[in-house]
Scaffold this active site. Sequence first.
Site: not given
Length: 642
Positions: A382, A510, A362, A384, A464, A333, A380
């Site tokens: 991912d 997200h 992570r 946004h 979420k 992000c 990911q």
Amino acid sequence: MGRLRIRVGGREIEVPSGSTVWDLIGEWGGGSSQEYIAARLNGRLVGLAEPLEEGELELLGWEDEEAREVYRHTAAHVMAQAVMELYPETKLAIGPAIHDGFYYDFDIPVRITPDDLPRIEERMREIVGRNTPLIREVWSKEDALRYFKDQGQDYKVEILEEMGEETVTVYRQGGFVDLCRGPHLPSTGMLKNFKLLSLAGAYWRGDEARPMLQRIYGTAFLERKDLEDYLHFLEEAERRDHRRLGREMDLFSFHEEAGAGVVFYHPRGAILRGIIEDFLKEEHRKRGYQVVVTPHLFKGELWEISGHMDYYQENMYTFEKDGTRYVVKPMNCPGHILIYKTKPRSYREMPIKFFELGTVYRYERSGVLHGLMRVRGFTQDDAHIFCREDQIEEQVAEALDFAFYCLRTFGFDDYEVYLSTKPEKAVGSEKLWEKATAALQRSLESMNIEYQWDPGEGVFYGPKIDVKLRDAIGRLWQGPTIQADFNLPERFDLTYAGPDNRPHRPVMIHRVVLAGIERFYGVLLEHYGGHLPFWLSPIQVAIIPIADRHLDYAREVEKKMKERGIRAEVDEDRQTVGMKIRKAQIQKVPFSVVVGDREVESGTISVRDRTGKDTRGVTLDEFMRRAEEWIAQRARESVWDC
RNA sequence: GCCGGUGUAGCUCAAUGGCAGAGCAACCGCCUUGUAAGCGGUCGGUUGGAGGUUCGAUUCCUCUCACCGGCUCCA
């Protein structure tokens, strides 16, 4: 003695007061007592040995989930009794029924090993053989406290001390007494088919600061066949294990020298991953997402602003160089936010949707790592979505719709949806959280999606929606998540110019679809047991020449297929046809194409699909035409059925 | 991270204080093969790593790394 009127199964029956559920079953004659496990009396779950009261009674058999829980809970008690008899020093913690079995946590002075399980199981059978009744007793809390203190059952005492009620129930089976809400089977003899499965450590109350207990897992079924089926299911799950398939199909590996939780994709494994990634990029572009790429390493400063330093630190890899703190990105992000901020944004361009196949790292505690399902480095899919507040609902709905489309394409049709709310550690005001949660809820409701609440399970910056997918053998896996975020835009002071030409605050959504590509890859393998659909198979066709003199023809077939985008490979080993077929079968290649004298002469191929079906004299064009169709349609099945 | 278990050839597994083995794979050769294992031979190991006990350690002890089953956590 008076009589009680009971409505059961659409009839009304009178029984003498003081009768138990069991008595009624005998009188009613609507089925044998063997079929029933428990009952619901005026909405309350009761055991069969409990006294009746006037009203509505529903008899519950194995098909009822709560009844199954009663059955397995009793199994847990029987196991506890067995353990107490074998290890009298044992302190009991808790022993509930779980999804497909039960467990009991024990504090046993000696260490139990898997070799001890048969002995415990043996003792359980003995207890079942005794056919001891389980008797429900109501005690005052004081009596219970005194009794369990006296018995040295510290954990039971702790549970009792935390209970608000004046009276508690205990169940007595022979000399074994356990604090328990119940209900239970009337007698240990009713427990039929059970098996102890595994052994594990578990913290008392799930708290790592508390003592580690020994947990024994088991399962129990009414019918022998169901137990056998379940044990087969466990074997099936093992056969599908993606770690095993990964090795057999030569897809990926892990390396001790490289560290835990990081994946190496082999050539074939990388093909599959590439297909997944290409699919994602293409579908995102179609839907107005802009593909971006951001670095893996940012200065600590950025993570201070985002709040990660405060709320996510334990998961981050950080280091210092030349006096500057760096973070290997655990999320994408902040990177996308920086791109957003590179120029003034207008309400007219909203929503702005950035997509990245973003690789993040992570830190995960060593004990939680598991094949591809739980790793430390993963990518990911991912995105946004920066949008106006009035667009949230529509954008979330669109993202959900997109997510379901992708999942269906990969072969997943069953989902469970959860809405997670504010966790304990969180940034932002209560008001923002409420606003964001309400927006998510409206999106779900506008799409008529059934969902469940998952309190306190949101991310630190927003609530979420989680979608869990069900695989071919019924297991649930984490899939898409969509988060509404009012906090990061504020922290980074994101703005756009509104129609009033004044700065406004955008909202960030997200969202991931397949989430961690690694995990999804593992789920995909297990879902199909390695038998991937044609379009996803790293090698789609194994071309098998019968003798050396057929090699040229085989290579020609390979070349033609490759020209049409079909992943074909000639097996040039000097081996028998049977051997080469076997190899292709183990590697789960969808088609083996055998070419020998007959094929060379007639210019055809012989086609064998994964089911073992063998069709001779197929023309190359016909095969390629259908192969192209399977690829274009991303078909789930590819059998040669003509 | 914690509890328990495991770690021996590329894979699956033997050897339990006394010379580290088998099957498959790989390699070489023979066979030229018709739909899930053709035949013969050869190679392959600091027994995950480090330290210790012992005349001697794959075996016993300590530490460490990795994996497996859980707890906890999570994409």
